[in-house]
Design an enzyme around this catalytic site. Structure first.
Site, PDB file in Angstrom:
ATOM      1  N   ASP A  22       0.831  -1.202   0.000  1.00 57.17           N
ATOM      2  CA  ASP A  22       0.000   0.000   0.000  1.00 57.17           C
ATOM      3  C   ASP A  22       0.867   1.254   0.000  1.00 57.17           C
ATOM      4  O   ASP A  22       1.908   1.292   0.658  1.00 57.17           O
ATOM      5  CB  ASP A  22      -0.895  -0.008   1.251  1.00 57.17           C
ATOM      6  N   ASN A  70     -10.180  -3.123  -7.067  1.00 51.39           N
ATOM      7  CA  ASN A  70      -9.401  -2.196  -7.884  1.00 51.39           C
ATOM      8  C   ASN A  70      -9.935  -2.053  -9.307  1.00 51.39           C
ATOM      9  O   ASN A  70      -9.590  -1.093 -10.007  1.00 51.39           O
ATOM     10  CB  ASN A  70      -7.933  -2.630  -7.947  1.00 51.39           C
TER      11      ASN A  70
END
Length: 245
Positions: A22, A70
């Site tokens: 991340d 995503n």
């Protein structure tokens, strides 16, 4: 006579480390760069981490590279990510093969572009016989979707008479997951300081240890991984109260 102090006892190395990578977007934003620049630097960090894990004796490394959620990102960003994934896998497959790394991809392959899927299949076939380490790429992956798909397959087997519903155990469920031939993670790392697991290996991480370094993923390096392993080594792992290790 002065005696030498005994050498410190090394920390145990987790067999399986899983990482939520991340911070690519924030890394790029802080430098006034487009998001794809963060993803490119993150891809390099992923390669470096695989090689570092291999050097440190980790047997399994799972990298969360693209989640099922995503797909809802802007189309141009998704296209950039798919192109980067394809390029990176094509470029690095030979290096990983030479180092004895087996490459695996877990996730919903039905949503992947045909050329990306072909690259994955070629990469997996090329490295299938390697045994030094297994690097798992979680791509188009969502843990709830994985569990739901496993339940559907179990239900189908039960209807067909191949599975007795009364005989289903946690081990049975594990056998229907993408990770059926991979041990559960001992350590889960999420970079960038966020402290959530975002639909990643929910079933498999039931007894994992967690580390949440502040480092943004593109800056994650050997020192950051070693620090996470040192933190892991100080934990008393327990399964329902029983100390492990």
């Amino acid at each position: 006579m002065v005696q030498n102090s005994p050498a410190p006892t090394p920390h145990p190395v987790p067999r399986h480390v899983a990482i939520i990578m991340d911070g690519n977007g924030r890394w790029a934003q802080r430098r006034g760069l487009p998001r794809v620049a963060g993803h490119r630097r993150g891809a390099q960090a992923a390669k470096d981490t695989v090689l570092t894990a291999l050097d440190l004796g980790i047997e399994y490394l799972t990298l969360y590279s693209f989640s099922s959620e995503n797909w809802s990102r802007p189309l141009d960003e998704v296209d950039d990510l798919m192109g980067l994934l394809r390029f990176t896998m094509q470029r690095e497959a030979s290096t990983m093969h030479e180092r004895g790394v087996r490459l695996r991809v877990i996730g919903d392959r039905t949503r992947l572009p045909a050329d990306v899927l072909a690259t994955i299949e070629a990469m997996e076939a090329k490295t299938a016989g390697n045994r030094r380490m297994t690097a798992v790429i979680a791509l188009s992956y969502g843990s709830r979707d994985e569990i739901a798909a496993a339940v559907r397959r179990m239900a189908a087997d039960a209807v067909a008479g191949r599975l007795d519903p009364e005989a289903i155990t946690p081990e049975t469920v594990s056998g229907y997951l993408y990770t059926h031939d991979i041990p559960d993670p001992d350590l889960v790392i999420r970079t960038s300081g966020e402290q959530r697991i975002s639909n990643f290996l929910l079933w498999q991480s039931a007894y994992a240890e967690f580390v949440f370094p502040e480092t943004l993923w593109p800056d994650f390096d050997r020192t950051a991984l070693e620090n996470a392993l040192a933190s892991y080594g100080q934990r008393d792992r327990r399964y329902g109260g029983r100390k492990v290790g």
